[in-house]
Design a protein around this motif. Structure first.
Motif, PDB file in Angstrom:
ATOM      1  N   GLU A 154       1.433  -3.522  -3.540  1.00 44.97           N
ATOM      2  CA  GLU A 154       1.770  -4.873  -3.072  1.00 44.97           C
ATOM      3  C   GLU A 154       1.777  -4.953  -1.547  1.00 44.97           C
ATOM      4  OE1 GLU A 154       5.485  -8.088  -3.226  1.00 44.97           O
ATOM      5  OE2 GLU A 154       5.654  -6.173  -4.291  1.00 44.97           O
TER       6      GLU A 154
ATOM      7  N   GLU B 139      -1.886  -4.507  -0.163  1.00 43.13           N
ATOM      8  CA  GLU B 139      -2.722  -5.701  -0.325  1.00 43.13           C
ATOM      9  C   GLU B 139      -2.295  -6.817   0.622  1.00 43.13           C
ATOM     10  OE1 GLU B 139      -4.436  -5.617  -4.861  1.00 43.13           O
ATOM     11  OE2 GLU B 139      -2.396  -6.375  -4.582  1.00 43.13           O
ATOM     12  N   ARG B 140      -1.018  -6.840   0.956  1.00 47.57           N
ATOM     13  CA  ARG B 140      -0.510  -7.846   1.902  1.00 47.57           C
ATOM     14  C   ARG B 140      -1.071  -7.612   3.302  1.00 47.57           C
ATOM     15  NH1 ARG B 140       4.661  -7.215   0.707  1.00 47.57           N
ATOM     16  NH2 ARG B 140       5.319  -6.251   2.661  1.00 47.57           N
TER      17      ARG B 140
END
Length: 450
Positions: free
Chosen positions: A34, A37-38
């Motif tokens: 997460e 990907e941010r």
């Protein structure tokens, strides 16, 4: 293109840092999919999959990315060596067996940002037409092993690994393998033997791994940082990458600053920065002390002195000054350090880690240790210094792999810059830095603290 050397007089040291791999190490859960990907994670992969494998190899080659494991060999060229249409499986093996004394960049990278490696591996496997990749990790670092396993699991769950990756037709599996703690397995062919379940010993070359590597099939062996740097190149462009560093050594890299410095750690900067600039950023040497000697790439590279503070830390600059950039492990020692003691400890390490396959390394490192221990204890003779040099010369370039060269490097360089200190151990019957054996240490200490 303005090189780093041209910017030195126009930029503050802090502006020369270029956090890419380390950009979000300090964020909570930096190791998760997460978080990755941010921060534009897996965007480079999507751009890579839109290219043909040959075009992708050419793109990485044009970026000028060089191997970050020590040798500095062009990454794209290494990928290009893999024969195509041979009907054999192709493999990618990532060398994460980091164990060079002073080297500590790959383990923090894997601990804080493992997905950068996984994304880079997928891109590399697409380029060389590989369906199976391996990460050979140093087995002692169990927390990193756990994070790698979890990152691989997340990548499978998200569709980045497995069958038909992102609809590209690429099928890819990644295996994480924990080694058993042998330094020799950092040598690529010994690593391959270990991965196959045999004793880790270097292979005779040719054939090279690109022709007959893992399971006698074409194999690319790359360092962690080399592969982890690829996604950013694809995502931001080769022009962005070549805008940093020097003409022949472009891009960013991790410098591991350790030893007698105020703020040791990882400093990510363009290639070509100097140790003086890095020390300015890190607060310099510890208060009240000065730099005596340092290594530009770990203990296996010839040491430098305070005269080399302004040597550009890229492959050409360090090579021209008489050493090697290696893994960019900048170990800094102040004036309280005994050179003979430091070199003896390093040589003991190489003698212990020698696999024993070839005579120059097996016998040479043993005798180097015997002579150094005698000199350190004040039992040596002046003729031992020539003998040290002679034995090191009989190892250098004559051993089966680079371990022998690494063991000889500190001998040559320390005798070159600190022969007088060796002689002091012999004529003074002991170490001048040991207060129990010599008044020289006390005089030196007064000088520093005055």
């Amino acid at each position: 293109m303005m090189t780093l050397a041209a910017e030195i007089n126009n930029s503050s040291p802090e502006k020369l840092l270029s956090p890419v791999l380390s950009a979000f190490w300090d964020q909570p859960d930096s190791w998760t999919l997460e978080t990755y990907e941010r921060h534009e994670g897996y965007q480079g992969l999507r751009r890579a999959l839109a290219m043909s494998p040959d075009a992708l190899i050419a793109y990485v080659k044009e970026s000028g990315l060089r191997g970050r494991g020590g040798a500095g060999f062009p990454t794209g060229m290494k990928w290009q060596f893999i024969p195509q249409g041979d009907g054999k499986p192709h493999y990618l093996v990532v060398n994460a067996d980091e164990s060079e004394p002073g080297t500590c960049k790959d383990i923090p990278l894997l601990f804080a940002n493992p997905h950068s490696l996984i994304e880079g591996m997928i891109i590399a496997c697409y380029a060389i037409r590989s369906e199976h990749a391996f990460i050979y990790l140093r087995g002692e670092v169990v927390p990193v092993l756990r994070r790698l396993h979890e990152a691989v699991r997340e990548a499978y769950a998200a569709g980045y690994l497995g069958r038909d990756v992102l609809g590209s037709g690429l099928n890819l599996d990644i295996t994480v393998h924990a080694g058993a703690g042998a330094y020799i397995c950092g040598e690529e062919t010994a690593l391959l033997d270990s991965l196959e379940g045999r004793r880790g010993q270097p292979r005779l070359r040719p054939p090279f791994p690109a022709v007959a590597g893992l399971y006698a099939c074409p194999t690319v062996v790359n360092n962690v940082e080399s592969i982890a740097s690829v996604p950013a190149i694809l995502n931001r462009g080769k022009e962005w990458f070549t805008s940093m560093g020097s003409e022949k050594s472009p891009g960013f890299t991790l410098y591991s600053l350790s030893g007698h410095v105020s703020s040791p750690g990882q400093y990510e900067a363009p290639l070509g920065i100097t140790l003086r600039q890095l020390l300015d950023m890190s607060g310099g040497m510890r208060p009240g002390h000065r730099l005596k000697f340092w290594t530009p790439g770990g203990s296996s590279t010839p040491m430098f002195t305070d005269e080399h503070l302004d040597v550009p830390l890229d492959y050409e600059g360090v090579g021209a000054a008489g050493s090697m950039l290696g893994t960019k492990a900048l170990q800094c020692f102040d004036e309280t350090t005994c050179v003979v003691r430091a070199v003896t400890r390093w040589t003991e390490f190489y003698a212990h880690e020698s696999c024993g396959k070839c005579t120059p390394c097996r016998e040479g490192t043993y005798w180097l240790v015997q002579l150094l221990r005698d000199i350190e204890a004040g039992k040596g003779k002046l003729s031992d210094l020539d003998k040290l040099n002679d034995i090191a010369d009989n190892i250098n370039g004559k051993s089966f792999c680079a371990l022998g060269d690494g063991a000889a490097s500190p001998i040559f360089s320390s005798l070159k810059y600190f022969r007088e200190e060796y002689e002091q151990h012999i004529t003074g019957r002991g170490c001048p830095f040991d207060p129990a054996k010599s008044t020289a240490w006390a005089d030196n200490h007064k000088e520093v603290t005055a």
